[in-house]
Design a protein around this motif. Structure first.
Motif, PDB file in Angstrom:
ATOM      1  N   TYR A   1       9.302   3.984 -11.673  1.00  0.00           N
ATOM      2  CA  TYR A   1       8.828   3.339 -10.445  1.00  0.00           C
ATOM      3  C   TYR A   1       7.379   2.882 -10.598  1.00  0.00           C
ATOM      4  CZ  TYR A   1       8.104   2.281  -5.532  1.00  0.00           C
ATOM      5  OH  TYR A   1       7.840   1.619  -4.364  1.00  0.00           O
ATOM      6  N   ARG A   2       7.167   1.552 -10.424  1.00  0.00           N
ATOM      7  CA  ARG A   2       5.830   0.962 -10.433  1.00  0.00           C
ATOM      8  C   ARG A   2       5.702   0.082  -9.187  1.00  0.00           C
ATOM      9  NH1 ARG A   2       6.863   0.680 -16.103  1.00  0.00           N
ATOM     10  NH2 ARG A   2       7.625  -1.466 -15.950  1.00  0.00           N
ATOM     11  N   ALA A   3       4.578   0.213  -8.517  1.00  0.00           N
ATOM     12  CA  ALA A   3       4.410  -0.457  -7.217  1.00  0.00           C
ATOM     13  C   ALA A   3       4.513  -1.971  -7.328  1.00  0.00           C
ATOM     14  CB  ALA A   3       3.070  -0.057  -6.599  1.00  0.00           C
ATOM     15  N   SER A   4       3.897  -2.570  -8.354  1.00  0.00           N
ATOM     16  CA  SER A   4       3.905  -4.025  -8.483  1.00  0.00           C
ATOM     17  C   SER A   4       5.316  -4.556  -8.713  1.00  0.00           C
ATOM     18  CB  SER A   4       2.986  -4.456  -9.621  1.00  0.00           C
ATOM     19  OG  SER A   4       3.404  -3.875 -10.847  1.00  0.00           O
ATOM     20  N   VAL A   5       6.088  -3.868  -9.572  1.00  0.00           N
ATOM     21  CA  VAL A   5       7.468  -4.295  -9.823  1.00  0.00           C
ATOM     22  C   VAL A   5       8.321  -4.086  -8.578  1.00  0.00           C
ATOM     23  CG1 VAL A   5       9.524  -3.885 -11.220  1.00  0.00           C
ATOM     24  CG2 VAL A   5       7.267  -3.832 -12.286  1.00  0.00           C
ATOM     25  N   ALA A   6       8.121  -2.976  -7.893  1.00  0.00           N
ATOM     26  CA  ALA A   6       8.898  -2.707  -6.682  1.00  0.00           C
ATOM     27  C   ALA A   6       8.627  -3.758  -5.608  1.00  0.00           C
ATOM     28  CB  ALA A   6       8.570  -1.313  -6.155  1.00  0.00           C
ATOM     29  N   GLN A   7       7.366  -4.157  -5.474  1.00  0.00           N
ATOM     30  CA  GLN A   7       7.031  -5.183  -4.487  1.00  0.00           C
ATOM     31  C   GLN A   7       7.671  -6.518  -4.860  1.00  0.00           C
ATOM     32  OE1 GLN A   7       5.402  -4.641  -1.708  1.00  0.00           O
ATOM     33  NE2 GLN A   7       5.318  -6.758  -0.987  1.00  0.00           N
ATOM     34  N   TRP A   8       7.631  -6.848  -6.145  1.00  0.00           N
ATOM     35  CA  TRP A   8       8.237  -8.111  -6.596  1.00  0.00           C
ATOM     36  C   TRP A   8       9.734  -8.122  -6.320  1.00  0.00           C
ATOM     37  CZ3 TRP A   8      11.719  -8.477 -10.827  1.00  0.00           C
ATOM     38  CH2 TRP A   8      12.081  -9.785 -11.167  1.00  0.00           C
ATOM     39  N   LYS A   9      10.418  -7.004  -6.637  1.00  0.00           N
ATOM     40  CA  LYS A   9      11.860  -6.935  -6.396  1.00  0.00           C
ATOM     41  C   LYS A   9      12.187  -7.058  -4.913  1.00  0.00           C
ATOM     42  CE  LYS A   9      13.733  -4.420 -10.350  1.00  0.00           C
ATOM     43  NZ  LYS A   9      14.607  -3.310 -10.762  1.00  0.00           N
TER      44      LYS A   9
ATOM     45  N   GLN B   1       0.831  -1.204   0.000  1.00  0.00           N
ATOM     46  CA  GLN B   1       0.000   0.000   0.000  1.00  0.00           C
ATOM     47  C   GLN B   1       0.867   1.257   0.000  1.00  0.00           C
ATOM     48  OE1 GLN B   1      -0.477  -2.652   1.918  1.00  0.00           O
ATOM     49  NE2 GLN B   1      -2.437  -3.403   1.096  1.00  0.00           N
ATOM     50  N   GLU B   2       1.974   1.233   0.758  1.00  0.00           N
ATOM     51  CA  GLU B   2       2.874   2.377   0.775  1.00  0.00           C
ATOM     52  C   GLU B   2       3.567   2.557  -0.577  1.00  0.00           C
ATOM     53  OE1 GLU B   2       4.512   3.003   5.244  1.00  0.00           O
ATOM     54  OE2 GLU B   2       5.066   1.095   4.299  1.00  0.00           O
ATOM     55  N   ARG B   3       3.914   1.457  -1.204  1.00  0.00           N
ATOM     56  CA  ARG B   3       4.542   1.559  -2.527  1.00  0.00           C
ATOM     57  C   ARG B   3       3.560   2.103  -3.567  1.00  0.00           C
ATOM     58  NH1 ARG B   3       7.471  -3.195  -0.568  1.00  0.00           N
ATOM     59  NH2 ARG B   3       9.698  -2.662  -0.611  1.00  0.00           N
ATOM     60  N   GLU B   4       2.290   1.745  -3.458  1.00  0.00           N
ATOM     61  CA  GLU B   4       1.291   2.329  -4.362  1.00  0.00           C
ATOM     62  C   GLU B   4       1.188   3.839  -4.148  1.00  0.00           C
ATOM     63  OE1 GLU B   4      -2.168  -0.090  -3.454  1.00  0.00           O
ATOM     64  OE2 GLU B   4      -2.058  -0.988  -5.453  1.00  0.00           O
ATOM     65  N   GLU B   5       1.237   4.260  -2.879  1.00  0.00           N
ATOM     66  CA  GLU B   5       1.166   5.683  -2.578  1.00  0.00           C
ATOM     67  C   GLU B   5       2.400   6.415  -3.110  1.00  0.00           C
ATOM     68  OE1 GLU B   5      -0.887   8.976  -1.043  1.00  0.00           O
ATOM     69  OE2 GLU B   5      -1.499   6.871  -1.295  1.00  0.00           O
TER      70      GLU B   5
ATOM     71  N   ILE C   1       5.919  14.926  -7.114  1.00  0.00           N
ATOM     72  CA  ILE C   1       6.140  15.397  -5.738  1.00  0.00           C
ATOM     73  C   ILE C   1       7.522  14.937  -5.287  1.00  0.00           C
ATOM     74  CG2 ILE C   1       5.330  15.211  -3.356  1.00  0.00           C
ATOM     75  CD1 ILE C   1       2.521  14.954  -4.418  1.00  0.00           C
ATOM     76  N   GLY C   2       8.237  15.774  -4.573  1.00  0.00           N
ATOM     77  CA  GLY C   2       9.602  15.493  -4.172  1.00  0.00           C
ATOM     78  C   GLY C   2       9.713  14.385  -3.144  1.00  0.00           C
ATOM     79  N   VAL C   3      10.945  13.903  -2.987  1.00  0.00           N
ATOM     80  CA  VAL C   3      11.221  12.781  -2.085  1.00  0.00           C
ATOM     81  C   VAL C   3      10.907  13.150  -0.643  1.00  0.00           C
ATOM     82  CG1 VAL C   3      13.059  11.332  -1.149  1.00  0.00           C
ATOM     83  CG2 VAL C   3      12.934  11.761  -3.606  1.00  0.00           C
ATOM     84  N   ARG C   4      11.287  14.318  -0.197  1.00  0.00           N
ATOM     85  CA  ARG C   4      11.068  14.694   1.200  1.00  0.00           C
ATOM     86  C   ARG C   4       9.584  14.867   1.502  1.00  0.00           C
ATOM     87  NH1 ARG C   4      15.421  15.822   4.156  1.00  0.00           N
ATOM     88  NH2 ARG C   4      17.437  16.002   3.076  1.00  0.00           N
ATOM     89  N   GLU C   5       8.839  15.372   0.549  1.00  0.00           N
ATOM     90  CA  GLU C   5       7.398  15.519   0.779  1.00  0.00           C
ATOM     91  C   GLU C   5       6.720  14.154   0.841  1.00  0.00           C
ATOM     92  OE1 GLU C   5       3.687  17.192   1.430  1.00  0.00           O
ATOM     93  OE2 GLU C   5       5.731  17.968   1.672  1.00  0.00           O
ATOM     94  N   ILE C   6       7.145  13.216  -0.038  1.00  0.00           N
ATOM     95  CA  ILE C   6       6.602  11.847   0.016  1.00  0.00           C
ATOM     96  C   ILE C   6       6.924  11.217   1.366  1.00  0.00           C
ATOM     97  CG2 ILE C   6       6.754   9.539  -0.984  1.00  0.00           C
ATOM     98  CD1 ILE C   6       7.325  10.815  -3.679  1.00  0.00           C
ATOM     99  N   ALA C   7       8.150  11.397   1.821  1.00  0.00           N
ATOM    100  CA  ALA C   7       8.552  10.826   3.111  1.00  0.00           C
ATOM    101  C   ALA C   7       7.737  11.434   4.239  1.00  0.00           C
ATOM    102  CB  ALA C   7      10.043  11.057   3.338  1.00  0.00           C
ATOM    103  N   ARG C   8       7.479  12.733   4.176  1.00  0.00           N
ATOM    104  CA  ARG C   8       6.698  13.385   5.231  1.00  0.00           C
ATOM    105  C   ARG C   8       5.274  12.844   5.260  1.00  0.00           C
ATOM    106  NH1 ARG C   8       3.098  17.184   5.952  1.00  0.00           N
ATOM    107  NH2 ARG C   8       2.910  17.541   3.702  1.00  0.00           N
ATOM    108  N   ARG C   9       4.653  12.645   4.083  1.00  0.00           N
ATOM    109  CA  ARG C   9       3.276  12.163   4.038  1.00  0.00           C
ATOM    110  C   ARG C   9       3.160  10.706   4.508  1.00  0.00           C
ATOM    111  NH1 ARG C   9       0.424  14.567  -1.476  1.00  0.00           N
ATOM    112  NH2 ARG C   9       1.081  16.751  -1.200  1.00  0.00           N
ATOM    113  N   LEU C  10       4.187   9.924   4.232  1.00  0.00           N
ATOM    114  CA  LEU C  10       4.140   8.513   4.635  1.00  0.00           C
ATOM    115  C   LEU C  10       4.709   8.275   6.026  1.00  0.00           C
ATOM    116  CD1 LEU C  10       5.191   6.655   1.343  1.00  0.00           C
ATOM    117  CD2 LEU C  10       2.897   7.051   2.228  1.00  0.00           C
TER     118      LEU C  10
END
Length: 465
Positions: free
Chosen positions: A129-137, A83-87, A96-105
């Motif tokens: 970046y795709r959530a399904s591929v990231a989860q598989w890896k 779910q976090e990877r989908e977000e 959206i930048g890396v720091r903003e993504i980190a702040r929201r999550l």
């Protein structure tokens, strides 16, 4: 020209990986499947409740041998969830930048940065970046393959296999052949098929006996759970899969056990119910109190079992057919000829307990089966008072129920037990009494029984001198 071969490692920090192909079910989905399995439902219903096909659920259950292992534990929150990877994928698509993504999550910016770099898809020639591929890896790199101990240690493997696959021997050491082996089909035990006789120890017995046989050799150690995994789980390859037929249940998969329902009968009155049994029976401190029952086979065949509560010493009651069985036509309300009618059972049981010293004939606790409806005559002839367990309460005869489960290794369900004579039945009892038991500190019932007899005889010898 194309890109250089090492460009993936330069950008992601990981070497090139094969394509994941069609999206597969995530481990989170399989974990949900095993949660439903834990409730006791079938793999088909668990798959339906999880939202996958029945074939997928059956494959998961079969490939893991009915053993969820790490699937039964929840993934630590320190790892990113799907779910976090989908977000992350959605926010990244919005630039959206890396720091903003980190702040929201609620994650560290370095965690998000590393995730976008290491688990990105590279099939399009760039980092996408795709959530399904990231989860598989992440699931692929989370695997920590380790060589099984039974694979790397041939000496230990031979020891385990020899103890799992043994043979039944009589008291004189002579090997007694059992029924022909059923054909191994790679799945469960054949329905109503014979399994070979074995004196094979259970994995737990093997695990603890290793410490006795090799007290100084730390390499000869293995847990009973590792032995079960080597037998059940596909791909381990440490033990022969055929050895599951040597387990007491003969099952190739771990499945819940069905429990028979006991019934009460009119031959049990208030004087012989278990609540009237002497209080000394409960603590098992004084030997001489027995539990008994029948093991039922095909064509109305049976073998009687007697187990001493303190030493777990087992005696088997041979119940041959009565004269005329199979030749005379069956008659309604006629004399029972199968071998375990009330009179036949009383006579056979009296003959068996007569072999015991008088101080070891204190009581007998039986199931509510009608075969012992002549218990009053049995008590008069043998001097052993009989007590009956409560309805639907097999746990009140737990020692006997456990022993009957062990004896099913030699008397499989759905087989004709009348084929085996008194000598073979006695050999099976001897085999069971010479196997180490956890509850006895890994001594055998025969050793515990002999120790008690010697302790009783010592005072009388000293008096004579």
């Amino acid at each position: 020209m194309g890109r250089p071969s090492a460009w993936v490692r330069q950008f992601t920090g990981r070497s090139a990986m094969k394509s994941p192909g069609a999206p597969s079910h995530r481990q989170e989905v399989e974990r949900e499947f095993w949660k439903h399995i834990a409730t006791g439902i079938t793999s088909e219903k668990a798959a339906e409740a999880t939202g996958v096909s029945q074939a997928v659920g059956a494959r998961w259950f079969r490939n893991r041998g009915g053993m969820p292992l790490f699937m039964s534990s929840k993934v630590s929150s320190r790892y990113l969830s799907f779910q976090e990877r989908e977000e992350i994928a959605l926010l990244r698509a919005q630039e959206i930048g890396v720091r903003e993504i980190a702040r929201r999550l609620g994650r560290s910016p370095s965690t998000i940065s590393r995730e976008l770099r290491r688990n990105a898809a590279t099939r399009g020639g760039k980092l996408d970046y795709r959530a399904s591929v990231a989860q598989w890896k992440s699931e692929v790199f989370a695997q920590r393959p380790k060589t099984a101990k039974l694979v790397s240690n041939p000496r230990l493997r031979d020891y385990v296999q020899d103890r799992l696959a043994g043979k039944v021997t009589a008291a004189d050491g002579q090997v007694i052949d059992g029924p022909d082996e059923a054909v191994w089909k790679g799945r469960n035990k054949p329905h109503r098929g014979d399994r070979r006789w074995v004196k094979g120890w259970s994995p737990e017995q093997i695990s603890h006996r290793l410490k006795v046989d090799f007290p100084e050799d730390e390499s000869m150690r293995i847990s009973h759970e590792a032995i079960y995994q080597a037998l059940y789980i596909q791909g381990r390859g440490a033990l022969k899969r055929e050895l599951v037929t040597c387990l007491r249940t003969g099952r190739a998969l771990r499945v819940p056990r069905a429990r028979a329902q006991a019934k009460s009968w009119a031959h049990v009155d208030e004087k012989v119910i278990i609540s009237q049994r002497p209080a000394e029976v409960e603590d098992r401190a004084v030997p001489g109190h027995w539990e008994g029952d029948l093991i039922i086979g095909l064509n109305r065949s049976a073998v009687g079992t007697l187990v001493e509560r303190t030493t777990r010493f087992t005696m088997l009651v041979h119940l041959p057919r009565e004269q005329g069985y199979g030749t005379l036509p069956r008659k309604k309300n006629g004399p029972p000829l199968a071998g375990y009618g009330a009179v036949s059972m009383k006579n056979a049981l009296s003959k068996t307990v007569a072999e015991l010293p008088e101080h070891l004939r204190k009581s007998l606790t039986w199931d509510r089966g009608k075969e012992l409806s002549a218990h009053s005559q049995f008590t008069v002839e043998s001097g052993v008072p009989v007590y009956f367990a409560d309805p639907r309460s097999p746990w009140q005869r737990g020692t006997n129920e456990n022993t009957n489960g062990l004896l099913r290794q030699y008397f499989p369900k759905g087989t004709d037990l009348s084929r085996w004579g008194a000598e073979e039945v006695a050999a099976i009892a001897h085999t069971l009494n010479t196997r180490p038991r956890k509850t006895l500190g890994w001594r055998t019932p025969a050793e515990a029984f002999e120790d008690y007899l010697e302790s009783v005889q010592q005072p009388s010898v000293a008096t004579t001198d």
